[in-house]
Design a protein around this motif. Structure first.
Motif, short mmCIF file in Angstrom:
data_model
loop_
_atom_site.label_atom_id
_atom_site.label_comp_id
_atom_site.label_asym_id
_atom_site.label_seq_id
_atom_site.Cartn_x
_atom_site.Cartn_y
_atom_site.Cartn_z
N PHE A 436 0.86 -1.18 0.00
CA PHE A 436 0.00 0.00 0.00
C PHE A 436 0.90 1.23 0.00
N VAL A 437 0.49 2.24 -0.73
CA VAL A 437 1.22 3.50 -0.80
C VAL A 437 0.31 4.58 -0.24
N TYR A 438 0.77 5.30 0.77
CA TYR A 438 -0.10 6.27 1.43
C TYR A 438 0.73 7.42 1.98
N GLY A 439 0.04 8.48 2.43
CA GLY A 439 0.71 9.61 3.07
C GLY A 439 0.70 10.88 2.25
N HIS A 440 0.70 10.77 0.92
CA HIS A 440 0.68 11.95 0.06
C HIS A 440 -0.78 12.28 -0.27
N PRO A 441 -1.19 13.56 -0.13
CA PRO A 441 -2.61 13.89 -0.35
C PRO A 441 -3.11 13.57 -1.74
N GLU A 442 -2.23 13.57 -2.74
CA GLU A 442 -2.68 13.30 -4.10
C GLU A 442 -3.00 11.83 -4.33
N LEU A 443 -2.51 10.96 -3.45
CA LEU A 443 -2.77 9.54 -3.64
C LEU A 443 -4.26 9.22 -3.53
N THR A 444 -4.93 9.88 -2.59
CA THR A 444 -6.37 9.66 -2.44
C THR A 444 -7.14 10.19 -3.64
N LYS A 445 -6.62 11.23 -4.24
CA LYS A 445 -7.35 11.87 -5.34
C LYS A 445 -7.18 11.15 -6.68
N LEU A 446 -6.22 10.23 -6.76
CA LEU A 446 -5.95 9.59 -8.06
C LEU A 446 -7.18 8.87 -8.59
N PHE A 447 -7.87 8.14 -7.73
CA PHE A 447 -9.08 7.45 -8.14
C PHE A 447 -10.32 8.26 -7.81
N GLY A 448 -10.18 9.25 -6.93
CA GLY A 448 -11.32 10.01 -6.45
C GLY A 448 -11.49 9.80 -4.97
N GLU A 449 -11.83 10.89 -4.26
CA GLU A 449 -11.87 10.82 -2.81
C GLU A 449 -13.23 10.46 -2.24
N ALA A 450 -14.14 10.01 -3.10
CA ALA A 450 -15.47 9.62 -2.63
C ALA A 450 -15.93 8.38 -3.38
N ALA A 451 -16.83 7.62 -2.75
CA ALA A 451 -17.33 6.38 -3.36
C ALA A 451 -18.81 6.22 -3.04
N LEU A 452 -19.32 5.00 -3.18
CA LEU A 452 -20.74 4.72 -2.97
C LEU A 452 -20.90 3.70 -1.84
N PRO A 453 -21.99 3.76 -1.09
CA PRO A 453 -22.20 2.85 0.03
C PRO A 453 -22.73 1.48 -0.41
N ILE A 454 -22.00 0.86 -1.28
CA ILE A 454 -22.37 -0.48 -1.75
C ILE A 454 -21.12 -1.34 -1.80
N GLU A 455 -21.32 -2.66 -1.75
CA GLU A 455 -20.21 -3.59 -1.92
C GLU A 455 -20.28 -4.16 -3.32
N VAL A 456 -19.12 -4.17 -4.00
CA VAL A 456 -19.02 -4.74 -5.35
C VAL A 456 -17.91 -5.77 -5.36
N ARG A 457 -18.22 -6.96 -5.86
CA ARG A 457 -17.21 -8.01 -5.98
C ARG A 457 -17.21 -8.54 -7.41
N TRP A 458 -16.10 -9.15 -7.79
CA TRP A 458 -15.97 -9.71 -9.14
C TRP A 458 -16.54 -11.13 -9.14
N LEU A 459 -17.68 -11.29 -9.77
CA LEU A 459 -18.36 -12.58 -9.81
C LEU A 459 -18.86 -12.85 -11.22
N GLU A 460 -18.74 -14.08 -11.65
CA GLU A 460 -19.22 -14.49 -12.96
C GLU A 460 -18.71 -13.59 -14.08
N GLY A 461 -17.47 -13.15 -13.94
CA GLY A 461 -16.83 -12.35 -14.99
C GLY A 461 -17.26 -10.92 -15.05
N ALA A 462 -17.80 -10.37 -13.97
CA ALA A 462 -18.26 -8.98 -13.98
C ALA A 462 -18.22 -8.40 -12.58
N PRO A 463 -18.17 -7.06 -12.45
CA PRO A 463 -18.34 -6.43 -11.14
C PRO A 463 -19.82 -6.52 -10.76
N VAL A 464 -20.10 -7.15 -9.64
CA VAL A 464 -21.48 -7.42 -9.24
C VAL A 464 -21.75 -6.79 -7.88
#
Length: 769
Positions: A436-464
């Motif tokens: 894991f790489v952490y500590g620099h403020p830009e690291l959180t922003k690379l993917f975006g600093e917010a998400a959704l309150p759901i769980e997604v897992r890779w099942l049957e060849g897709a994000p489910v």
């Protein structure tokens, strides 16, 4: 047709579409300076972990490299390049650590002792014997030379003074070893009373001590002091003076230092002979015919001996061919030590070498957008730690190629975000689920600093979608079992391919799930996520949800009793919630069951050590095999050297009742590190049956290092294997019965992995009757 549409949409992930990276940083044109920087980076790292001074002296080794980098980049010749590197080495203030220039076409004339042919052993005058173990010895066949000296030990024992001539007059040849070999056998005839040579110490590192947080790995760095070589006289030896004559090609034998320290010997040197003839050094090539010599040991001064020095120092040659060195040695042998002038080295007061102190690397938290030299320092520092300390270096491909590639990329990574992304991309090449790489403020922003309150897992060849934890999400039409086809108009295949270079993971399955859980749905805080999804019945829909920074740490809540009895007298234990204090009551509750299911689909609470005492029906002694890398100048870097041990299974002070019924453990890619170690214990102790899908394949006491910009990087510190030696890293625990959740099962509220585990357990229980 609807099902085929889903397969088509998700299968394009396998096509590796060319899409822009999150923060793509192109490499600059790799000019010759990159090769130079890579070579110097390896030298810098070698010195960082093996030169003794850096363990206790206040030397800014980072600053030395940062200052050298622009000079190396601008060097227009090999001479300027060598001068730049020497400038870096000068920060050590160690004359033994230096650049050795490339050989010139016109070599320096060899410095030879007088050309007179002398026998290996001769009597110079009454009571004084000269033993030539240098150039004259090499004229003879080895065994003839050996017999010529060792055959006359009785004469040597009776002599009042000896002159031992070790001058080679040139670079050592294949036969040069013979002098040292004879001297080893002769040593007991040179000493008048017990004495010892000075001890030397070397730096050693057993694994990588973390620079952030703590670890259960027990990694440490230390000085390793070699035992001093001791010498005792043989019977019948007469007290004597011994004078050693050396030149710049000689090695200083331990017996010479021992006798000098004891007051029974003196050293005469013709020419330049420095401490490199005594301490250990190693060479590091830096290209263009240049080599760096690096000190890797230091002598421990003693109260009676304050360090290496010549008692008489003379020029290489003396006009007229007069052998001044031998003449001085003879004068000492005749008159005693009063004939030797006082030397500055002998006047140096005794100073004990300081002890080592753990010195973490500087983090430079203010360097959020470092200058080029500091960015390249980060690459070199990170590369070095992985190179020397990562226990699975052999699994990550051509790590040498990573150094010049990312030195080059840093030349265009001018913004803070570019810098952080480049470090993250570089460390993803380690391909470790513990990275894991952490500590620099830009690291959180690379993917975006917010998400959704759901769980997604890779099942049957897709994000489910496997869990919806928010009423707004349900009201927007999102449901368990929905397959996500696109995010913000970008197909998931392209989106995941774009993010993949920045997500470290040990296995493909763990990578896909980590992408789904930590990257796929992220975006700017307050932005609207537009999800194109397909429900289990094949219906397409578009769902819009606001992203929330709180959802970055979203965890699916677990419900139900931690320990419970399922139908048909089968016990169930959720190891992700069971606490060590509850292990005894857990076994009390399940003691009458026909079998037990241990649910390890997640991370445990440290219960393996308590549980295994109750299930070790095999009487196993060993739970796992461990290895960590040992870094020292005393071990060859390219060999499989390290610290190995077998981890014993915990034993109880008193005999405990064993649970002897069949056990099934449920696993998937969420089981990592301690969860996998739990599986190793239970496998060795009870041969538990594994049901589910493969685990993450990353185990071994995490450690951490730091880089400029306040960045910290974690990594696996130990290599851990099954008790029988099989590899776990990048493999994981492999289920004997493979079963994964399905979209239809999720929609129906079924736990298909648990259901299959119950079936397997019933079969095992029936077989046991």
């Amino acid at each position: 047709m609807k099902r085929r549409a889903l397969d088509f949409a998700t299968s394009i992930l396998l096509l590796a579409l060319a899409t822009p990276a999150i923060c793509e940083v192109p490499a600059s044109a790799p000019g010759p300076h990159i090769a130079r920087l890579a070579a110097v980076g390896k030298l810098w790292g070698f010195v960082r972990y093996l030169h003794p001074y850096l363990a206790y002296r206040d030397i800014d080794w980072d600053a030395a490299l940062i200052a050298a980098i622009p000079r190396i980049r601008d060097a227009r010749s090999a001479q300027e390049y060598a001068a730049a590197v020497q400038g870096m080495l000068d920060a050590l203030a160690d004359p033994m650590t230096k650049i050795i220039p490339a050989p010139q076409s016109q070599q320096e004339p060899e410095v030879r002792p007088p050309t007179e042919v002398r026998p290996p052993l001769r009597q110079v005058e009454e009571g004084i014997i000269a033993i030539d173990l240098g150039a004259s010895l090499q004229r003879l066949e080895p065994m003839s030379a050996y017999n010529a000296v060792l055959g006359k030990v009785e004469e040597i024992d009776k002599a009042k003074a000896l002159i031992v001539d070790l001058r080679l007059g040139q670079e050592p040849t294949d036969e040069s070893y013979m002098g040292g070999y004879i001297l080893e056998h002769l040593a007991s005839h040179l000493v008048s009373h017990p004495c010892h040579s000075p001890a030397q110490r070397y730096l050693m590192h057993s694994g990588y001590a973390p620079q952030d947080g703590t670890t259960s790995g027990g990694y440490f760095s230390a000085f390793l002091t070699m035992f001093a070589q001791s010498f005792s006289p043989s019977g019948g030896v007469v007290a004597k003076r011994v004078v050693f004559v050396l030149d710049r090609s000689s090695e200083v034998p331990p017996i010479a230092l021992a006798l000098q320290a004891a007051g029974d010997g003196r050293i005469v040197v013709a020419g330049e002979l420095d401490e490199s003839a005594v301490v250990a050094t190693q060479t590091v090539p830096i290209g263009e015919g240049l080599t760096a010599q690096v000190r890797v040991s230091e002598i421990l001064p003693e109260a009676s001996w304050h360090g290496f020095h010549a008692d008489i120092q003379l020029p290489d040659t003396v006009p007229g061919g007069h052998d001044a060195a031998f003449a001085s040695a003879l004068d000492l042998a005749r008159k005693g030590w009063a004939a030797a002038p006082q030397t500055s080295a002998a006047d140096v007061p005794y100073i004990r070498l300081p002890d080592a102190v753990f010195r973490p690397d500087k983090t430079y938290p203010e360097m959020l957008a470092p200058d080029l030299a500091s960015r390249q320092l980060a690459v070199i520092r990170g590369w070095t730690v992985i190179h020397y300390f990562y226990p699975y270096l052999h699994l990550i491909g051509d790590w040498d190629a990573i150094l010049p590639e990312y030195l080059s990329k840093m030349e265009t990574a001018e913004t803070g975000r570019d810098y952080a992304a480049t470090i993250l991309e570089m460390m993803a090449h380690v391909a470790d689920g513990h990275t894991f790489v952490y500590g620099h403020p830009e690291l959180t922003k690379l993917f975006g600093e917010a998400a959704l309150p759901i769980e997604v897992r890779w099942l049957e060849g897709a994000p489910v979608v496997t869990y919806v934890g928010d009423d707004k999400a349900r009201q927007a039409g999102l449901a368990v079992g929905d397959a996500i086809l696109a995010v913000d108009g970008e197909p998931v295949a392209a989106r995941m391919a774009r993010m993949e270079p920045y997500v470290p993971s040990s296995t493909r399955q763990a990578l896909l799930d980590r992408l789904c859980a930590r990257a796929l749905l992220r975006g700017a805080s307050g932005s609207t996520a537009v999800l194109s999804v397909q429900s289990v019945d094949g219906q397409y829909k578009v769902v819009r949800l606001l992203r929330d920074p709180k959802a970055l740490s979203f965890r699916v809540p677990k419900t139900g009793d931690i320990v419970r009895i399922l139908s048909k007298d089968i016990g169930y234990v959720d190891l992700t919630r069971l606490m060590p204090a509850d292990v005894e009551s857990m076994f009390e509750k399940v003691k009458e069951t026909r079998g037990m299911i241990l649910d390890m689909r997640g991370y445990p609470k440290g219960t393996a050590w308590s549980i295994v005492r109750h299930i070790n029906v095999r009487g196993a002694k060993i739970g796992a095999q461990f290895r960590r890398r040992a870094v020292s100048a005393l071990s060859e870097e390219e060999t499989d050297s390290g610290y190995y041990f077998s981890q014993p299974l915990p034993a109880s002070e008193q005999e405990l009742p064993l649970y002897t019924q069949p056990i099934v453990m449920l696993i998937d890619d969420r089981a990592i590190s301690q969860a996998e170690h739990t599986g190793l214990f239970f496998e060795a102790a009870a041969g538990v049956k594994l049901v589910g899908t493969a685990t993450a394949g990353a185990n071994g006491d995490v450690t951490a290092f730091t880089l400029p910009g306040g960045i910290f990087v974690t990594m696996t510190g130990h290599e851990v294997r099954h008790a029988d030696g099989r590899r776990l890293q990048r493999v994981g625990l492999i289920p004997e019965v493979e079963v994964a959740p399905t979209r239809a099962g999720l929609l129906a509220g079924k736990d298909e992995v648990l259901e299959r585990g119950v079936q397997v357990l019933e079969e095992l229980a029936s077989e046991k009757k």
